[in-house]
Design a protein around this motif. Structure first.
Motif, mmCIF file in Angstrom:
data_model
loop_
_atom_site.group_PDB
_atom_site.id
_atom_site.type_symbol
_atom_site.label_atom_id
_atom_site.label_comp_id
_atom_site.label_asym_id
_atom_site.label_seq_id
_atom_site.Cartn_x
_atom_site.Cartn_y
_atom_site.Cartn_z
ATOM 1 N N GLY A 97 -12.678 8.888 14.047
ATOM 2 C CA GLY A 97 -11.331 8.656 13.526
ATOM 3 C C GLY A 97 -11.238 7.577 12.465
ATOM 4 N N THR A 98 -12.316 6.816 12.257
ATOM 5 C CA THR A 98 -12.333 5.816 11.193
ATOM 6 C C THR A 98 -12.462 6.508 9.843
ATOM 7 N N LYS A 99 -11.638 6.067 8.889
ATOM 8 C CA LYS A 99 -11.600 6.736 7.593
ATOM 9 C C LYS A 99 -11.776 5.741 6.449
ATOM 10 N N VAL A 100 -12.440 6.198 5.427
ATOM 11 C CA VAL A 100 -12.458 5.494 4.148
ATOM 12 C C VAL A 100 -11.274 6.022 3.345
ATOM 13 N N VAL A 101 -10.454 5.115 2.824
ATOM 14 C CA VAL A 101 -9.251 5.522 2.094
ATOM 15 C C VAL A 101 -9.215 4.813 0.740
ATOM 16 N N PHE A 102 -8.640 5.496 -0.264
ATOM 17 C CA PHE A 102 -8.448 4.844 -1.553
ATOM 18 C C PHE A 102 -7.262 5.469 -2.273
ATOM 19 N N VAL A 103 -6.686 4.703 -3.202
ATOM 20 C CA VAL A 103 -5.638 5.183 -4.096
ATOM 21 C C VAL A 103 -5.883 4.609 -5.481
ATOM 22 N N LEU A 104 -5.821 5.461 -6.492
ATOM 23 C CA LEU A 104 -5.854 5.058 -7.898
ATOM 24 C C LEU A 104 -4.600 5.649 -8.535
ATOM 25 N N GLU A 105 -3.698 4.805 -9.067
ATOM 26 C CA GLU A 105 -2.405 5.296 -9.542
ATOM 27 C C GLU A 105 -2.051 4.726 -10.909
ATOM 28 N N ASN A 106 -1.776 5.633 -11.830
ATOM 29 C CA ASN A 106 -1.457 5.282 -13.215
ATOM 30 C C ASN A 106 0.038 5.418 -13.473
#
Length: 369
Positions: free
Chosen positions: A72-81
């Protein structure tokens, strides 16, 4: 050649299906496009029509990634322009992901820890109670000094948000000073708390920002203090506290909000307090009506804002809307909407141009992807 191509495509398909089955990873492209026409009754003393975009929500596109690594452990990311629709340019020249750029780990048992360019807890916990969340930029508090509109993008930030315990969650943020203060901020410390239980939602947030660049005349129609220049300044510190809540009863949502922002610029100190109440009513599944009022005060300067909005959903992704906002300023402040493009004239810290009020009437269309 055909045999090789077939084998290669088959291998790629098998690898992809294996990756999806075992890693449960995904990357989502998303965005918002808003465009329309606004009439300002008092823009530098004149009534003016303006073709502008990003009014009800700022235009953006982004990438959101999730990879389940184990248990259930997750790597998460967001890149927002952020971008300007009418010109096709980036909101911040030379910065590709000007809104968000972060990477972290998330686990149901331990919470979420992220690193990068991020928002504070005013955005996470309190924006949902503001009428600007529905009506857009002309309904935000003066200058967005309390960060509800998300204009504070915090560089070099470490952020933690706890799991949900019986409806409660908490968070903390620390940001190291930017190397160039005019391009960012100094040290930032922020905390947040929220509660959700059925129709009731509550939130609280605190942010302390050092060495923050402000252009108060164009942001909010004020020099903040009489002895400051009518232009950009670096505030030694800007500390904001806010609480808010909402309650849903049938098709009606009642929202209340209070924020207090303390400025320290050179030898000057003062606090801007804002009180807000608004109502969101779902007339039909496709039609939303919102109305609200807020009052802000900084020493002798006062602002009052009344906003109404009618929104109609053409589909699940696209809506058309119209809004009207009346803004009145007094005590030396100018009636400047956030992002309204005004350049008021000041003498000894007091507004000396024409008119104490302005009305913004907007029609627009928005689509999500």
């Amino acid at each position: 050649m055909k045999k090789f191509a077939l084998s290669l495509s088959t291998a790629a398909a098998l690898a992809l299906s294996s990756h999806i089955a075992h890693a449960q990873s995904s990357i989502t492209l998303y965005g918002i496009i808003d465009a329309g026409l606004t009439y300002f009754s008092n823009l530098n003393g004149h009534g003016t029509f303006v073709a502008n975009d990003g009014s009800i929500q700022s235009n953006r596109w982004g990438l959101r990634g999730v990879e389940d690594i184990r248990g259930g452990t997750k790597v998460v990311f967001v890149l927002e322009n952020g971008f300007n629709l009418y010109s096709g340019t980036m909101v911040q020249s030379g910065v590709l992901f000007s809104r968000q750029a972060w990477l972290g780990l998330s686990a149901p048992k331990y919470g979420t820890f992220t690193l990068g360019k991020q928002y504070d807890f005013f955005w996470d916990n309190l924006t949902q109670f503001a009428m600007g969340q529905v009506a857009g930029q002309y309904a935000w508090h003066p200058g967005d000094f309390d960060h509800l509109a998300g204009t504070l993008h915090i560089n070099n930030a470490l952020k933690y948000t706890s799991p949900n315990y019986g409806g409660f969650s908490a968070g903390a943020l620390y940001a190291f000073p930017s190397q160039s203060v005019p391009a960012g901020t100094g040290r930032v410390i922020a905390f947040g708390l929220r509660y959700s239980n059925g129709p009731l939602n509550l939130g609280a947030a605190y942010t302390d920002t050092h060495d923050l660049g402000l252009n108060a005349p164009t942001q909010a129609g004020t020099t903040l203090f009489p002895d400051l220049p009518a232009g950009p300044v670096i505030a030694n510190s800007v500390s904001s506290f806010g609480i808010g809540g909402s309650y849903r009863f049938g098709r009606s949502l009642t929202r209340l909000l209070f924020t207090d922002t303390h400025f320290r610029v050179r030898d000057d100190n003062g606090s801007m307090t804002t009180y807000e109440a608004n109502e969101v009513f779902q007339l039909t599944p496709a039609t939303t009506l919102m109305g609200g009022y807020w009052y802000s005060k900084l020493e002798a300067q006062k602002w009052q804002n009344v906003t109404v909005l009618l929104d109609y959903a053409l589909s699940k992704r696209t809506d058309v809307y119209t809004s009207a906002t009346y803004l009145r300023a007094s005590g030396g402040a100018a009636p400047v909407f956030l992002g309204g493009g005004a350049a008021p004239v000041f003498a000894n810290g007091e507004y000396v141009s024409t008119g104490q009020s302005s009305t913004a009437v907007r029609v627009g269309i928005r689509t999500l992807f």
